[in-house]
Scaffold this active site. Structure first.
Site, PDB file in Angstrom:
ATOM      1  N   ASP A  72      33.448  36.046  38.860  1.00 40.13           N
ATOM      2  CA  ASP A  72      32.752  36.087  39.994  1.00 40.13           C
ATOM      3  C   ASP A  72      31.957  37.160  40.233  1.00 40.13           C
ATOM      4  O   ASP A  72      31.448  37.766  41.215  1.00 40.13           O
ATOM      5  CB  ASP A  72      33.599  35.965  41.255  1.00 40.13           C
ATOM      6  CG  ASP A  72      32.846  35.421  42.642  1.00 40.13           C
ATOM      7  OD1 ASP A  72      32.595  34.313  42.409  1.00 40.13           O
ATOM      8  OD2 ASP A  72      32.839  35.998  43.671  1.00 40.13           O
ATOM      9  N   ASN A  75      39.782  32.295  48.865  1.00 41.22           N
ATOM     10  CA  ASN A  75      38.511  32.846  49.273  1.00 41.22           C
ATOM     11  C   ASN A  75      37.629  31.589  49.696  1.00 41.22           C
ATOM     12  O   ASN A  75      37.818  30.792  49.058  1.00 41.22           O
ATOM     13  CB  ASN A  75      37.917  33.702  48.239  1.00 41.22           C
ATOM     14  CG  ASN A  75      38.736  35.117  48.304  1.00 41.22           C
ATOM     15  OD1 ASN A  75      38.392  36.173  49.114  1.00 41.22           O
ATOM     16  ND2 ASN A  75      39.316  35.326  47.482  1.00 41.22           N
ATOM     17  N   PHE A  86      39.937  43.362  45.432  1.00 39.76           N
ATOM     18  CA  PHE A  86      39.369  43.408  46.662  1.00 39.76           C
ATOM     19  C   PHE A  86      39.524  41.737  47.296  1.00 39.76           C
ATOM     20  O   PHE A  86      39.436  41.514  48.494  1.00 39.76           O
ATOM     21  CB  PHE A  86      37.786  43.644  46.797  1.00 39.76           C
ATOM     22  CG  PHE A  86      37.580  45.013  46.371  1.00 39.76           C
ATOM     23  CD1 PHE A  86      37.873  45.956  47.196  1.00 39.76           C
ATOM     24  CD2 PHE A  86      37.273  45.150  45.070  1.00 39.76           C
ATOM     25  CE1 PHE A  86      37.635  47.499  46.573  1.00 39.76           C
ATOM     26  CE2 PHE A  86      36.846  46.832  44.828  1.00 39.76           C
ATOM     27  CZ  PHE A  86      37.389  47.629  45.394  1.00 39.76           C
ATOM     28  N   ASP A 140      39.906  41.280  41.398  1.00 37.75           N
ATOM     29  CA  ASP A 140      39.107  42.346  41.631  1.00 37.75           C
ATOM     30  C   ASP A 140      39.783  43.535  42.186  1.00 37.75           C
ATOM     31  O   ASP A 140      38.959  44.531  42.521  1.00 37.75           O
ATOM     32  CB  ASP A 140      37.879  42.333  41.601  1.00 37.75           C
ATOM     33  CG  ASP A 140      37.475  41.808  43.122  1.00 37.75           C
ATOM     34  OD1 ASP A 140      38.608  41.307  43.673  1.00 37.75           O
ATOM     35  OD2 ASP A 140      36.442  41.810  43.650  1.00 37.75           O
TER      36      ASP A 140
END
Length: 378
Positions: A271, A217, A248, A246
């Site tokens: 996060d 990410n 996602f 998570d």
């Protein structure tokens, strides 16, 4: 206090039907011998694991650090996450004006003094990152590296700073030299929000960056002709990387592949923005509104703005969706981040001398109890 009939994760292995004896807030003994004590807790086969350690968390139940860089916010963060099994946290500040960074560092310092094993330091994420990979960091706060700012921060808060996420390609050679020569010894530099090429990232790792922030990410991805930051992480033999599990931020397959390639070099972070989900919409930064949507936070453009989980959720995702071995996942959530934070001999394990920060999990990995230094929290 005595815990009996527990499946104990020591930090390296699971020991079935074990007992753990705690005195004065520390682990005294782990044994398979049978004990009887009026103060004992029968775990009935449940897992007894070290408290989780989260090196990147922005908020708690009601407040996040950027909005209110105060001791009350730091307390909200640590209290909310401890109830869910994360007994040690590193409050994190995303790109912000320099005065806000100083305020956050002061707030973290004050609570560190009260809760030395609850708050392990401050993670400053940005503002010296690449605008092209900013995620939801505000363009108003992202800026070129400033040696004056760094000198003030390093001089005043060397005891507080634990991690700093930067994009190395934003630094000139002189600024890079200043950073390496003046940063506090305990401060880990982490590559993140970066559009570095494979060569630039590898050079940064060789020069002193030891960590990477949320793999996949906000970084240049892997391509056949340009392996990018992701390729550099996979190819380097010493750099470690956090990952957000998570459901996602990363597909479970991507998590499993990263674990296969990195092994002990991969660790979990939450996060997390807020974990209570009572605030369904709020202003993250000037001009940036985020809303809670089915387990995640999105900005007004429906881009990911942070997670809504605790480390417990990350552990569950890795075991149930990514199909990783439980022992490996527990290490990613406790032993490895504790070692990175400099607490490898006191946190992240259940062995004589370790702080008795303990979490009881049932077979479905749901929390049934949390103890801080041997004292029950829930």
């Amino acid at each position: 206090m005595l815990f009996r009939h527990a499946t104990v994760f020591t930090g390296s292995e699971l020991i079935p039907d074990a007992s753990v004896r705690v005195e004065n807030g520390r682990i005294q003994e782990v044994t398979v011998s049978e004990f009887s004590d009026e103060h004992s807790i029968d775990c009935a086969g449940d897992y007894l694991v070290p408290g989780f350690v989260d090196l990147q968390v922005y908020g708690g139940a009601n407040q996040f650090l950027n909005a209110t860089p105060s001791t009350a916010t730091v307390l909200d963060i640590v209290t909310a996450h401890q109830l869910q099994g994360t007994t040690s946290v590193v409050p994190t500040l995303f790109s912000a004006p320099h005065p806000v960074v100083l305020q956050a560092a002061q707030a973290v310092r004050e609570i560190m003094a009260e809760k030395p094993f609850g708050i392990l330091g401050l993670h400053v994420e940005g503002p010296y990152i690449n605008p092209e990979k900013r995620g939801v960091h505000s363009l108003h706060h992202i800026r070129q590296p400033d040696s004056t700012e760094l000198a003030e921060l390093f001089t005043q808060y060397a005891d507080v700073l634990l991690l700093m996420t930067i994009a190395p390609e934003q630094f000139t050679d002189d600024q890079w030299d200043f950073l390496l020569e003046n940063k506090p010894n305990k401060l880990h530099l982490s590559l993140g929000h970066s559009n570095a090429t494979y060569a630039q990232a590898t050079q940064a790792f060789d020069k002193g960056i030891s960590l990477v922030t949320h793999l996949y990410n906000a970084m240049r991805g892997f391509e056949s002709r340009e392996p990018g930051v992701v390729g550099a992480v996979f190819d380097h033999l010493s750099v470690r990387s956090s990952i957000v599990a998570d459901g996602f931020h990363c597909d479970p397959v991507a998590i499993r592949l990263a674990h296969r390639l990195l092994g002990d070099r991969l660790f979990l972070i939450s996060d997390a923005l807020l974990i209570s989900h009572r605030q369904t919409a709020f202003e993250l930064d000037s001009g940036t509104t985020v809303h809670y949507n089915n387990g995640r936070y999105l900005n007004q453009e429906n881009r990911l703005a942070g997670s809504a989980i605790t480390m417990l959720g990350a552990v569950q995702t890795c075991v149930k969706q990514a199909k990783l071995p439980l022992t490996d996942v527990l290490r990613m959530a406790s032993e490895i981040p504790a070692e990175i934070a400099g607490f490898g001999n006191e946190l992240g394990g259940i062995a004589p001398g370790y702080v008795a920060n303990l979490v009881r999990l049932d077979s479905q990995l749901q929390v049934k109890g949390v103890w801080l230094a041997g004292e029950p929290l829930r």
